[in-house]
Write an enzyme that holds these catalytic residues in place. Structure first.
Site, PDB file in Angstrom:
ATOM      1  N   SER A 101       0.823  -1.213   0.000  1.00 35.77           N
ATOM      2  CA  SER A 101       0.000   0.000   0.000  1.00 35.77           C
ATOM      3  C   SER A 101       0.858   1.265   0.000  1.00 35.77           C
ATOM      4  CB  SER A 101      -0.910   0.003   1.235  1.00 35.77           C
ATOM      5  OG  SER A 101      -1.660  -1.185   1.283  1.00 35.77           O
TER       6      SER A 101
HETATM    7  C1  SAM Z   1      -2.911  -4.487  -0.503  1.00 35.60           C
HETATM    8  S1  SAM Z   1      -2.207  -6.045  -0.220  1.00 35.60           S
HETATM    9  C2  SAM Z   1      -1.544  -5.921   1.381  1.00 35.60           C
HETATM   10  C3  SAM Z   1      -0.425  -5.019   1.617  1.00 35.60           C
HETATM   11  C4  SAM Z   1       0.328  -5.430   2.860  1.00 35.60           C
HETATM   12  N1  SAM Z   1      -0.378  -5.161   4.077  1.00 35.60           N
HETATM   13  C5  SAM Z   1       1.699  -4.844   2.832  1.00 35.60           C
HETATM   14  O1  SAM Z   1       2.074  -4.122   3.760  1.00 35.60           O
HETATM   15  O2  SAM Z   1       2.430  -5.142   1.870  1.00 35.60           O
HETATM   16  C6  SAM Z   1      -3.574  -7.123   0.201  1.00 35.60           C
HETATM   17  C7  SAM Z   1      -3.171  -8.531   0.524  1.00 35.60           C
HETATM   18  O3  SAM Z   1      -4.318  -9.202   1.057  1.00 35.60           O
HETATM   19  C8  SAM Z   1      -4.248 -10.554   0.655  1.00 35.60           C
HETATM   20  N2  SAM Z   1      -5.570 -11.162   0.852  1.00 35.60           N
HETATM   21  C9  SAM Z   1      -6.686 -11.052   0.092  1.00 35.60           C
HETATM   22  N3  SAM Z   1      -7.689 -11.782   0.613  1.00 35.60           N
HETATM   23  C10 SAM Z   1      -7.197 -12.363   1.747  1.00 35.60           C
HETATM   24  C11 SAM Z   1      -7.747 -13.259   2.722  1.00 35.60           C
HETATM   25  N4  SAM Z   1      -8.999 -13.706   2.643  1.00 35.60           N
HETATM   26  N5  SAM Z   1      -6.958 -13.642   3.740  1.00 35.60           N
HETATM   27  C12 SAM Z   1      -5.662 -13.220   3.833  1.00 35.60           C
HETATM   28  N6  SAM Z   1      -5.083 -12.407   2.931  1.00 35.60           N
HETATM   29  C13 SAM Z   1      -5.843 -11.978   1.900  1.00 35.60           C
HETATM   30  C14 SAM Z   1      -3.789 -10.432  -0.788  1.00 35.60           C
HETATM   31  O4  SAM Z   1      -3.264 -11.649  -1.261  1.00 35.60           O
HETATM   32  C15 SAM Z   1      -2.738  -9.327  -0.687  1.00 35.60           C
HETATM   33  O5  SAM Z   1      -1.456  -9.845  -0.474  1.00 35.60           O
END
Ligand code: SAM
Length: 206
Positions: A56
């Site tokens: 993000s």
């Molecule tokens: C915007 S990215 C996160 C950025 C992260 N917090 C960082 O600092 O890099 C969103 C993440 O949520 C994960 N995601 C989506 N659905 C999810 C779920 N049901 N459980 C866990 N992770 C999930 C995606 O694979 C992705 O890696």
């Protein structure tokens, strides 16, 4: 570059919690982005991290963190580990961070990287975060960094009374929402429009 990032992108936009600013000054964001994008690590934007996912924008990381109002000793759950960067920022502010990532290769990479950087208070799990991490509940704060179209009930259940949860809510049009839990239930406050990748897994069938 990191000092200017905090000054120009974060403080200037109204984040004033000194502990959050200090955490953002400390965590080496360039170690959480792919090598070929390192020169953009301190830019005012999200960046791709592979597997169609993103790290993000720094301001959003700071903004979500500030809204959790963490205190040392708090136990935090993050859904969406991604690169591990947000988890590292949280770990600068509190005792223990539990983080779940649904894309296994990202979960493992983040875990390796966080370990190499010396973080001992971050626990990474590979899997769907929809059901939370009941063995470690209740949590003082929960942060979801992928957008569900409704609030995942198991996560609201795992929030301690008095706790705060922040998440992007919606599909094409999303808002960052702050949930606060009290004895009577939860209150919901809309903060600002955002654009996150969707939360996948079980939530899609709810
Ligand atoms: C915007 S990215 C996160 C950025 C992260 N917090 C960082 O600092 O890099 C969103 C993440 O949520 C994960 N995601 C989506 N659905 C999810 C779920 N049901 N459980 C866990 N992770 C999930 C995606 O694979 C992705 O890696």
């Amino acid at each position: 570059m990191r000092i200017s990032m905090v000054q120009d992108q974060i403080e200037r936009r109204g984040i004033h919690d000194e502990k959050v600013l200090q955490a953002m000054r400390k965590v080496p964001r360039h170690k959480f982005v792919p090598d070929h994008l390192r020169k953009y690590a301190y830019a005012d934007e999200p960046l791709p991290i592979g597997e169609d996912q993103t790290i993000s924008q720094p301001y959003i990381v700071a903004y979500m963190t500030e809204n959790l109002e963490l205190e040392s000793g708090d136990k935090v759950l993050e859904i969406g580990t991604g690169s591990g960067y947000q988890a590292a920022v949280l770990a600068e502010l509190t005792d223990s961070v539990f983080t779940i990532e649904i894309v296994d290769v990202l979960a493992r990479r983040a875990e390796r990287n966080l370990k190499a950087l010396g973080y001992k208070n971050i626990f990474v799990k590979s899997g769907d975060g929809y059901k939370g991490w009941p063995e470690h509940a209740p949590f003082d704060a929960i942060i979801i960094t992928a957008a569900p179209t409704k609030i995942p009930q198991p996560l609201a259940d795992q929030l301690r009374i008095g706790g705060r949860m922040i998440l992007p809510l919606g599909d094409f049009s999303q808002d960052l929402v702050l949930i606060q839990k009290n004895e009577l239930g939860i209150t919901q406050q809309t903060l600002l429009p955002v654009r996150f990748v969707p939360m996948t897994g079980e939530i899609e069938n709810k």
